[in-house]
Scaffold this active site. Structure first.
Site: not given
Ligand code: PMP
Length: 360
Positions: A102, A172, A196
Site C-alpha cells: 500500500w 494512511d 475495515k
Molecule cells: N490503503 C490501505 C492500507 C488499504 O488496506 C487499502 C484497501 N485495502 C487501500 C489503501 C485502498 O483503499 P480503497 O480500495 O478504498 O481505495
C-alpha cells in the site's frame, strides 16, 4: 443461515449490533417515514446524522478544533492523489516511508505530481519489518512525510508514531484507525477508507490540520480540493449518505464497548491469541518480525501449501470465510479488525489446531 465469522480484509465484518440496527431502521429512520437511503443530504434529518458522526469522531479521537474532519468518496486510493495535489502547494518534493504494497501504491500515484524522497524502505527485508528509524533519511524541503500505519497485505504495523522532524506527518490509517488510542496532534493529515474499522465501502475519512488547507495547484479538479469540501461540510457534492450513517452507528458501538482503550485491549488479546497459536506450531508460520506484526491482519502460511484449498474449504464448512491470503502473496490471512469478536479468533485457533492434528 447463521452468520459466519468473516475474516475479510475489507469490506470487512461489521459489529453484529450495527447490522441489526441498520435492519431495524432501514424502512423508517426514527419515525420520519423514510429510509436514510432516500433522504436529501441537505435535509434536517441527514444533517443531524452527519453532524453526529463528526462529533463522535471528534470525541472518540479527541480531535482538536484546529483540525477539519472530511467525509469523501473515491476510497483511500483517491487520497493517494489528493494528498499530493492539495499539500504540495509550491513544493516539489514529498517524502514517503515504504513498508509494503500500500505504501508502494501511494508512492506510485504521488510520483505523477512530484519528486519522491524515500525516507526508508523495508524492501530489502521483504517488507517484513520497519527500517530502523536511526537510518531514516529526511528531506526538509518535503511538503509532507507519508507512511502507512498498517500494511493490510503484508501484515506489518507501526507500533509507534514516527518522528517527522517538523515535516507535516501524513498517514494512511485505512486498516487500523480506531483500533487503539491515537494522538491526532502529531499529524498533519490522516486518511482512511471506512470498510475495515469504520463501516462500509464508499466513504473515506480525512482529518486534516487547518493550516495545511492552503491554495492547491491551480488545475486541481474541484472534487479533489480539500478546501472546497471543508468549506461545505463535506457536502460540496452529494456525499455517500448511507455510508456516512453506518459510520455513525459504528461509532455508537465503539462508545458502547468502552472507547479506544478497551478496543485496544481487545484487539491485543485477539492478536496475541492468534500469533501464539501460529508460533507454537511448526505447521503454520508468519514471516513478519514480531515487533511489527499487525494486530489487524494476520497472514500465515501452511507448511504444505498443497493443503491450502482443503484448509479454506473446511474452514468454510466450520463457519469461517475469507481466510485466503491476498492474491499477490498467497497463503492465508485472517483480518481481525475491531468488529471481529474474540469468539471468532478462538474458533479459528481451534480449527487450525484440529486441521494440523489431522493433516500435519
Ligand atoms: N490503503 C490501505 C492500507 C488499504 O488496506 C487499502 C484497501 N485495502 C487501500 C489503501 C485502498 O483503499 P480503497 O480500495 O478504498 O481505495
Amino acid at each position: 443461515m447463521a452468520r459466519v465469522f468473516n475474516f475479510s480484509a475489507g469490506p470487512a465484518t461489521l459489529p453484529q449490533a450495527v447490522v441489526q440496527r441498520v435492519k431495524e431502521e432501514l424502512q423508517d429512520w426514527q419515525g420520519c417515514g423514510l429510509s436514510v437511503m432516500e433522504m436529501s443530504h441537505r435535509g434536517k434529518e441527514f444533517t443531524e446524522i452527519a453532524a453526529k458522526a463528526e462529533n463522535d469522531i471528534r470525541n472518540i479521537l479527541q480531535i482538536p478544533d484546529s483540525y477539519r474532519v472530511l467525509f469523501l468518496q473515491g476510497g483511500a486510493s483517491a487520497q493517494f492523489a489528493m494528498v499530493p495535489l492539495n499539500l504540495l502547494a509550491n513544493r516539489r518534493i514529498a517524502s514517503y516511508v515504504c513498508t509494503g504494497s500500500w505504501s508502494e501504491k501511494a508512492i506510485n500515484e504521488a510520483k505523477r505530481f512530484c519528486d519522491i524522497n524515500i525516507v526508508a524502505n523495508s524492501a530489502n527485508c521483504d517488507h517484513q519489518g520497519i527500517p530502523d528509524v536511526a537510518q531514516w533519511s529526511y528531506d526538509s524541503d518535503s511538503a509532507y512525510l507519508h507512511y502507512t500505519s498498517n500494511e493490510t497485505i503484508g501484515g506489518v504495523e507501526f507500533p509507534f508514531i514516527p518522528e517527522s522532524n517538523g515535516i507535516p506527518l501524513v498517514s494512511d490509517m485505512s486498516s487500523n484507525i480506531f483500533s487503539r488510542s491515537l494522538d491526532v496532534n502529531k499529524f498533519g493529515l490522516i486518511y482512511a477508507g471506512a470498510q475495515k474499522n469504520m463501516g462500509i465501502a464508499g466513504i473515506t475519512l480525512v482529518i486534516v490540520r487547518d493550516d495545511l488547507l492552503q491554495e492547491p495547484r491551480g488545475d486541481i479538479p474541484s472534487t479533489f480540493d480539500y478546501r472546497k469540501h471543508a468549506a461545505n461540510n463535506s457536502m460540496f457534492n452529494t456525499p455517500p449518505t448511507f455510508n456516512w450513517y453506518v459510520m455513525g452507528l459504528v461509532f455508537d458501538w465503539i462508545r458502547e464497548i468502552g472507547g479506544l482503550e478497551v478496543m485496544e485491549r481487545l484487539n491485543q488479546e485477539k492478536a496475541d491469541t492468534l500469533y501464539q497459536a501460529i508460533d507454537s506450531s511448526s505447521f503454520y508460520s508468519n514471516p513478519v518480525m514480531p515487533a511489527y506484526r499487525s494486530r489487524m491482519n494476520v497472514p500465515f502460511i501452511l507448511a504444505d501449501t498443497g493443503l491450502d484449498s482443503k484448509f479454506l474449504l473446511e474452514a468454510r464448512v466450520s463457519g469461517m470465510v475469507e481466510l485466503k491470503g491476498h492474491r499477490s502473496v498467497g497463503g492465508m490471512r485472517a483480518s481481525i479488525y475491531n468488529a471481529m469478536p474474540m469468539d471468532g479468533v478462538n474458533v479459528l485457533v481451534e480449527f487450525m489446531q484440529e486441521f494440523e492434528r489431522r493433516y500435519g
